[in-house]
Each structure stands twice: as C-alpha cells, then as structure tokens.
Write a protein that holds these residues in place. Sequence first.
Motif, PDB file in Angstrom:
ATOM      1  N   LEU A 196      -6.264   5.933   6.126  1.00 20.49           N
ATOM      2  CA  LEU A 196      -6.331   4.519   6.524  1.00 20.49           C
ATOM      3  C   LEU A 196      -7.604   3.861   6.008  1.00 20.49           C
ATOM      4  O   LEU A 196      -7.575   2.705   5.566  1.00 20.49           O
ATOM      5  CB  LEU A 196      -6.233   4.397   8.045  1.00 20.49           C
ATOM      6  N   SER A 197      -8.711   4.591   6.032  1.00 22.05           N
ATOM      7  CA  SER A 197      -9.982   4.026   5.557  1.00 22.05           C
ATOM      8  C   SER A 197      -9.964   3.767   4.056  1.00 22.05           C
ATOM      9  O   SER A 197     -10.770   3.001   3.550  1.00 22.05           O
ATOM     10  CB  SER A 197     -11.153   4.947   5.922  1.00 22.05           C
ATOM     11  N   ALA A 245       0.834  -1.197   0.000  1.00 25.23           N
ATOM     12  CA  ALA A 245       0.000   0.000   0.000  1.00 25.23           C
ATOM     13  C   ALA A 245       0.870   1.249   0.000  1.00 25.23           C
ATOM     14  O   ALA A 245       1.962   1.268   0.550  1.00 25.23           O
ATOM     15  CB  ALA A 245      -0.909  -0.007   1.224  1.00 25.23           C
ATOM     16  N   LEU A 246       0.358   2.276  -0.610  1.00 23.72           N
ATOM     17  CA  LEU A 246       0.995   3.583  -0.582  1.00 23.72           C
ATOM     18  C   LEU A 246       1.090   4.027   0.870  1.00 23.72           C
ATOM     19  O   LEU A 246       0.187   3.784   1.662  1.00 23.72           O
ATOM     20  CB  LEU A 246       0.128   4.567  -1.373  1.00 23.72           C
ATOM     21  N   SER A 247       2.203   4.689   1.221  1.00 24.92           N
ATOM     22  CA  SER A 247       2.357   5.138   2.606  1.00 24.92           C
ATOM     23  C   SER A 247       2.493   6.650   2.664  1.00 24.92           C
ATOM     24  O   SER A 247       3.039   7.281   1.758  1.00 24.92           O
ATOM     25  CB  SER A 247       3.581   4.490   3.243  1.00 24.92           C
ATOM     26  N   VAL A 248       1.980   7.220   3.755  1.00 21.24           N
ATOM     27  CA  VAL A 248       2.046   8.659   3.990  1.00 21.24           C
ATOM     28  C   VAL A 248       2.725   8.896   5.333  1.00 21.24           C
ATOM     29  O   VAL A 248       2.382   8.258   6.330  1.00 21.24           O
ATOM     30  CB  VAL A 248       0.644   9.300   3.990  1.00 21.24           C
ATOM     31  N   GLY A 249       3.683   9.808   5.330  1.00 25.04           N
ATOM     32  CA  GLY A 249       4.338  10.222   6.566  1.00 25.04           C
ATOM     33  C   GLY A 249       3.930  11.642   6.893  1.00 25.04           C
ATOM     34  O   GLY A 249       3.854  12.491   5.997  1.00 25.04           O
ATOM     35  N   PHE A 250       3.649  11.899   8.145  1.00 25.61           N
ATOM     36  CA  PHE A 250       3.153  13.207   8.570  1.00 25.61           C
ATOM     37  C   PHE A 250       4.233  14.034   9.257  1.00 25.61           C
ATOM     38  O   PHE A 250       5.017  13.507  10.048  1.00 25.61           O
ATOM     39  CB  PHE A 250       1.994  13.044   9.564  1.00 25.61           C
ATOM     40  N   ASP A 283       6.097   7.177   1.084  1.00 24.52           N
ATOM     41  CA  ASP A 283       5.950   7.457  -0.347  1.00 24.52           C
ATOM     42  C   ASP A 283       5.499   8.898  -0.561  1.00 24.52           C
ATOM     43  O   ASP A 283       5.864   9.533  -1.538  1.00 24.52           O
ATOM     44  CB  ASP A 283       4.904   6.526  -0.966  1.00 24.52           C
ATOM     45  N   VAL A 284       4.666   9.378   0.351  1.00 27.98           N
ATOM     46  CA  VAL A 284       4.142  10.746   0.302  1.00 27.98           C
ATOM     47  C   VAL A 284       4.385  11.379   1.671  1.00 27.98           C
ATOM     48  O   VAL A 284       4.097  10.762   2.698  1.00 27.98           O
ATOM     49  CB  VAL A 284       2.627  10.761  -0.010  1.00 27.98           C
ATOM     50  N   VAL A 285       4.917  12.601   1.667  1.00 24.04           N
ATOM     51  CA  VAL A 285       5.090  13.339   2.915  1.00 24.04           C
ATOM     52  C   VAL A 285       4.039  14.436   2.959  1.00 24.04           C
ATOM     53  O   VAL A 285       3.913  15.222   2.017  1.00 24.04           O
ATOM     54  CB  VAL A 285       6.503  13.937   3.049  1.00 24.04           C
ATOM     55  N   LEU A 286       3.280  14.463   4.039  1.00 26.34           N
ATOM     56  CA  LEU A 286       2.244  15.457   4.236  1.00 26.34           C
ATOM     57  C   LEU A 286       2.708  16.395   5.350  1.00 26.34           C
ATOM     58  O   LEU A 286       2.984  15.950   6.459  1.00 26.34           O
ATOM     59  CB  LEU A 286       0.938  14.770   4.627  1.00 26.34           C
ATOM     60  N   ARG A 306      -1.442   3.308   4.024  1.00 28.75           N
ATOM     61  CA  ARG A 306      -0.854   3.097   5.343  1.00 28.75           C
ATOM     62  C   ARG A 306      -0.087   4.332   5.803  1.00 28.75           C
ATOM     63  O   ARG A 306       0.355   5.126   4.984  1.00 28.75           O
ATOM     64  CB  ARG A 306      -0.016   1.836   5.389  1.00 28.75           C
ATOM     65  N   ILE A 307       0.074   4.445   7.109  1.00 32.43           N
ATOM     66  CA  ILE A 307       0.822   5.552   7.694  1.00 32.43           C
ATOM     67  C   ILE A 307       2.252   5.074   7.927  1.00 32.43           C
ATOM     68  O   ILE A 307       2.467   4.049   8.591  1.00 32.43           O
ATOM     69  CB  ILE A 307       0.179   6.030   9.017  1.00 32.43           C
ATOM     70  N   ALA A 308       3.206   5.785   7.378  1.00 34.92           N
ATOM     71  CA  ALA A 308       4.618   5.421   7.522  1.00 34.92           C
ATOM     72  C   ALA A 308       5.095   5.760   8.933  1.00 34.92           C
ATOM     73  O   ALA A 308       4.604   6.699   9.557  1.00 34.92           O
ATOM     74  CB  ALA A 308       5.457   6.168   6.489  1.00 34.92           C
ATOM     75  N   PRO A 309       6.076   5.007   9.431  1.00 37.18           N
ATOM     76  CA  PRO A 309       6.610   5.295  10.764  1.00 37.18           C
ATOM     77  C   PRO A 309       7.295   6.657  10.858  1.00 37.18           C
ATOM     78  O   PRO A 309       7.370   7.245  11.929  1.00 37.18           O
ATOM     79  CB  PRO A 309       7.615   4.174  11.026  1.00 37.18           C
ATOM     80  N   SER A 310       7.784   7.147   9.721  1.00 35.26           N
ATOM     81  CA  SER A 310       8.434   8.463   9.700  1.00 35.26           C
ATOM     82  C   SER A 310       8.344   9.030   8.287  1.00 35.26           C
ATOM     83  O   SER A 310       8.179   8.274   7.322  1.00 35.26           O
ATOM     84  CB  SER A 310       9.902   8.353  10.116  1.00 35.26           C
ATOM     85  N   PRO A 311       8.481  10.351   8.148  1.00 36.76           N
ATOM     86  CA  PRO A 311       8.464  10.935   6.802  1.00 36.76           C
ATOM     87  C   PRO A 311       9.575  10.377   5.908  1.00 36.76           C
ATOM     88  O   PRO A 311       9.383  10.234   4.699  1.00 36.76           O
ATOM     89  CB  PRO A 311       8.658  12.427   7.060  1.00 36.76           C
ATOM     90  N   GLU A 312      10.709  10.049   6.497  1.00 35.96           N
ATOM     91  CA  GLU A 312      11.835   9.529   5.709  1.00 35.96           C
ATOM     92  C   GLU A 312      11.544   8.179   5.065  1.00 35.96           C
ATOM     93  O   GLU A 312      12.223   7.780   4.124  1.00 35.96           O
ATOM     94  CB  GLU A 312      13.084   9.407   6.604  1.00 35.96           C
TER      95      GLU A 312
END
Length: 116
Positions: A33-34, A8-13, A47-50, A38-44
């Motif tokens: 998530l819905s 799944a694509l991941s996003v880091g906040f 796949d996408v940084v928000l 998935r939420i990445a453990p860190s922005p680093e």
Amino acid sequence: MKKKKKSALSVGFISLGCAKNLVDSQIMAGTLLSKGIRIAPSPEEADVVLVNTCTFIAEAREESLASIVSACALKKEGPCRAVVVTGCMPQRYGKELTNYLPDVDAFAGLDRLDKI
C-alpha cells in the motif's frame, strides 16, 4: 481527448497457517500500500496473487501446495498476471520449488518479506 487514468496494480492475498503468517501478510500489505499498490478484495480479482504459505505439518504443506496450484489456475483463467509464493515454504524448500512449481513467478522466504 481525455486520458484514461491507469488503475493501480492490485494484489490478492491467500494467507495460510498460524497467526504469525497473518501478521506477515498484513505487514506485506502495508508495504505494498505504501508503494501505491492496492489490495484486491479477493485473489480472483487481483492482478497478482500472493500465497503466504505454512509448512509446519503435513496437512499445512498440502494446503499450501493446493492453494499455489489454485492461484496458478487463476493466472490461466482470469485477470491474474503473476503468482508470488512467500513464507515458510520458500524459506524451507528454496530452489527446489522453482522446479516443482514452474508456474509461480516469484518466491520470497521469511527473510525477504520486507522486499515484497
């Protein structure tokens, strides 16, 4: 031959500013998530940084800009494929940001967080 399962694509906040921004980030994370993102453990590692910005005082604007520039550097160096800027900064400065921050892939003001 066994097919590899596509991850799944991941996003880091990066959530800056007040407690409301943290809540907004949590709401956006729930929305993502819905949708199976998935939420990445860190922005680093994302796949996408928000970057959820704050512009309340000058120091907050400076911190927001520095964080956006850092996120854009991740796009050049690592697995990051896109940078999205949300929150007060795009709400307040709108289209000016697209010229000032050309490496950002998308902007969403406070009125568009549900569309993340």
